[in-house]
Design a protein around this motif. Structure first.
Motif, PDB file in Angstrom:
ATOM      1  N   ALA A   1      -2.203  10.377 -21.381  1.00  7.07           N
ATOM      2  CA  ALA A   1      -0.835  10.485 -21.916  1.00  7.07           C
ATOM      3  C   ALA A   1      -0.417  11.947 -22.033  1.00  7.07           C
ATOM      4  O   ALA A   1       0.709  12.308 -21.671  1.00  7.07           O
ATOM      5  CB  ALA A   1      -0.737   9.795 -23.269  1.00  7.07           C
TER       6      ALA A   1
ATOM      7  N   SER B   1       0.460   4.112 -29.328  1.00  6.22           N
ATOM      8  CA  SER B   1      -0.685   4.069 -28.413  1.00  6.22           C
ATOM      9  C   SER B   1      -0.788   5.353 -27.586  1.00  6.22           C
ATOM     10  O   SER B   1      -1.744   5.520 -26.833  1.00  6.22           O
ATOM     11  CB  SER B   1      -0.598   2.848 -27.490  1.00  6.22           C
ATOM     12  N   GLN B   2       0.193   6.252 -27.728  1.00  2.17           N
ATOM     13  CA  GLN B   2       0.170   7.520 -26.995  1.00  2.17           C
ATOM     14  C   GLN B   2       0.154   8.684 -27.986  1.00  2.17           C
ATOM     15  O   GLN B   2       1.069   9.496 -28.053  1.00  2.17           O
ATOM     16  CB  GLN B   2       1.370   7.612 -26.059  1.00  2.17           C
TER      17      GLN B   2
END
Length: 180
Positions: free
Chosen positions: A93, A62-63
């Motif tokens: 991020a 997710s980053q």
């Protein structure tokens, strides 16, 4: 005056590149009690030809920072190990990571893989796994707790050459913080 400062800061954030080594060759590390690991030069050649690797923060999908097939992540084997460069996106991020690297809080990296060819050798106190070839690479990740202390990560501004004075200062600062 404040407007000028804002625009200069925004321009500096664009084009920043994170660079380092996600793995190092010929270094033995203890992964856990009784399990040691070493990577031989050439171990990444096959995987670099057949994988579409992502750059992530702490192996967290997710980053996302970049992707090999998009041209925002570049990988190669060099004399040290698995070298990477990723063009940082303008995301939360990436901005957070940039700050953590600049401060020296994150100074190492890692990689996600499927191995293909390796040897297991008994050693005093356990087993040494020597990686000769990786089948696939999933990601390279700057991270909080690298298994290989000799991995590195640093920031480069657009136009900074590898080994530039700015990059050397950031690497030295990160190294010094890691040993104190």
């Amino acid at each position: 005056m404040n407007e000028r400062l804002f625009f200069e800061t925004r321009a500096q954030l664009r084009g920043n590149t994170l660079a380092g080594h996600a793995a190092v060759f010929n270094t033995t590390v203890q992964l856990r009690q009784g399990l040691f690991e070493r990577i031989l030069p050439g171990a990444f050649e096959h995987a670099l030809r057949t994988s579409d690797v992502r750059a992530l923060v702490n192996h967290d999908p997710s980053q996302l920072l970049g992707r090999q097939s998009a041209g925002t992540l570049r990988l190669q084997e060099d004399s040290t190990g698995l070298a990477f460069e990723v063009d940082l996106p303008d995301t939360t991020a990436a901005r957070d990571l940039r700050t953590l690297v600049e401060r020296g809080d994150i100074s190492g990296a890692s990689f996600g893989f499927i191995r293909d060819k390796w040897d297991r050798t008994p050693v005093d106190g356990g087993v040494l796994e020597t990686h000769r070839q990786f089948r696939q690479l999933f990601d390279v990740s700057p991270l909080t707790f690298p298994a290989y202390a000799a991995t590195d990560v640093s920031l480069r501004s657009e136009g900074d050459a590898p080994g530039s004075q700015r990059e050397q200062l950031i690497r030295l600062r990160a190294k010094n913080r890691g040993t104190s």
